[in-house]
Design a protein around this motif. Structure first.
Motif, PDB file in Angstrom:
ATOM      1  N   ASP A  74      36.571 155.800  60.653  1.00  0.00           N
ATOM      2  CA  ASP A  74      35.851 155.242  59.494  1.00  0.00           C
ATOM      3  C   ASP A  74      34.695 156.140  59.053  1.00  0.00           C
ATOM      4  O   ASP A  74      34.371 156.210  57.873  1.00  0.00           O
ATOM      5  CB  ASP A  74      35.321 153.839  59.803  1.00  0.00           C
ATOM      6  CG  ASP A  74      36.429 152.815  59.899  1.00  0.00           C
ATOM      7  OD1 ASP A  74      37.513 153.050  59.321  1.00  0.00           O
ATOM      8  OD2 ASP A  74      36.205 151.773  60.552  1.00  0.00           O
ATOM      9  N   MET A  77      35.362 158.653  56.305  1.00  0.00           N
ATOM     10  CA  MET A  77      35.386 158.137  54.935  1.00  0.00           C
ATOM     11  C   MET A  77      33.984 157.891  54.381  1.00  0.00           C
ATOM     12  O   MET A  77      33.802 157.781  53.168  1.00  0.00           O
ATOM     13  CB  MET A  77      36.184 156.827  54.870  1.00  0.00           C
ATOM     14  CG  MET A  77      37.656 156.991  55.150  1.00  0.00           C
ATOM     15  SD  MET A  77      38.461 158.102  53.976  1.00  0.00           S
ATOM     16  CE  MET A  77      38.347 157.166  52.482  1.00  0.00           C
ATOM     17  N   LYS A  81      32.767 157.344  50.463  1.00  0.00           N
ATOM     18  CA  LYS A  81      32.332 156.020  50.012  1.00  0.00           C
ATOM     19  C   LYS A  81      30.948 156.095  49.367  1.00  0.00           C
ATOM     20  O   LYS A  81      30.698 155.451  48.351  1.00  0.00           O
ATOM     21  CB  LYS A  81      32.317 155.027  51.177  1.00  0.00           C
ATOM     22  CG  LYS A  81      33.693 154.601  51.626  1.00  0.00           C
ATOM     23  CD  LYS A  81      33.604 153.598  52.750  1.00  0.00           C
ATOM     24  CE  LYS A  81      34.966 153.106  53.165  1.00  0.00           C
ATOM     25  NZ  LYS A  81      34.897 152.083  54.216  1.00  0.00           N
TER      26      LYS A  81
END
Length: 188
Positions: A74, A77, A81
């Motif tokens: 995560d 990303m 984001k």
């Protein structure tokens, strides 16, 4: 001459500790300011996307999440984001044209307040805890005012920006009349 409508973006969420004080402030503003328009901005898939509309306010979601404090997929990303959320925040600001943007902590307030500050819009953050959150500590440098609930917050924020305001409480929490019987039934 017609008075200009005041427009405010309230951003933040993730937990009830961020969402419900933000709703309390929105309700108080609506009761005090005759011609006001409030738009909430939160993080897609988080609690605010349900709780804010349930309280009668529009909300827009950003594709943002927190940075994990351990190595995860995560985290790869996360930079994307942030960039997407900054772009979306600028677009929301251009469309809504707020007079002020207020952050209540949580993932979404970061890109929204950063974009607003860079666009020259007045910003404020609210910190309801005695220990400042990561997002609010980062935003403190670029924000106009910092509303706090506790003494001693100058250890996290510039003293000249701090306004001690306490923690906002929703009116339905303070209205106790007629609730005794309900409480006795619920608590047996």
């Amino acid at each position: 001459m017609q008075q200009k409508k005041i427009k405010i973006i309230i951003s933040g969420g993730g937990t009830g500790g961020h969402i419900f004080p933000a709703i309390a402030i929105a309700n108080a503003l609506k009761n005090k300011v005759q011609d006001i328009q409030i738009l909430f901005v939160g993080a897609k898939g988080r609690m605010e996307m349900e709780k804010v509309p349930a309280n009668g306010y529009p909300i827009v979601g950003l594709w943002i999440s927190g940075f994990q404090r351990r190595l995860t997929i995560d985290n790869l990303m996360f930079p994307f984001k942030v960039l997407v959320s900054l772009y979306r925040s600028r677009k929301i600001i251009k469309e809504f044209q707020p007079d002020v943007v207020v952050g209540f902590g949580g993932y979404a307030s970061g890109p929204m307040l950063q974009a607003a500050a860079k666009m020259g819009i007045s910003t404020a953050i609210w910190e309801g805890n005695s220990f400042a959150g990561v997002t609010n500590k980062i935003l403190a440098k670029s924000t106009t005012k910092i509303f706090v609930a506790f003494d001693g917050m100058e250890r996290f924020f510039p003293k000249e920006k701090i306004v001690q305001a306490g923690n906002p409480i929703r009116q339905e929490v303070t209205e106790l009349e007629g609730k005794r019987a309900e409480a006795l039934r619920f608590l047996d």
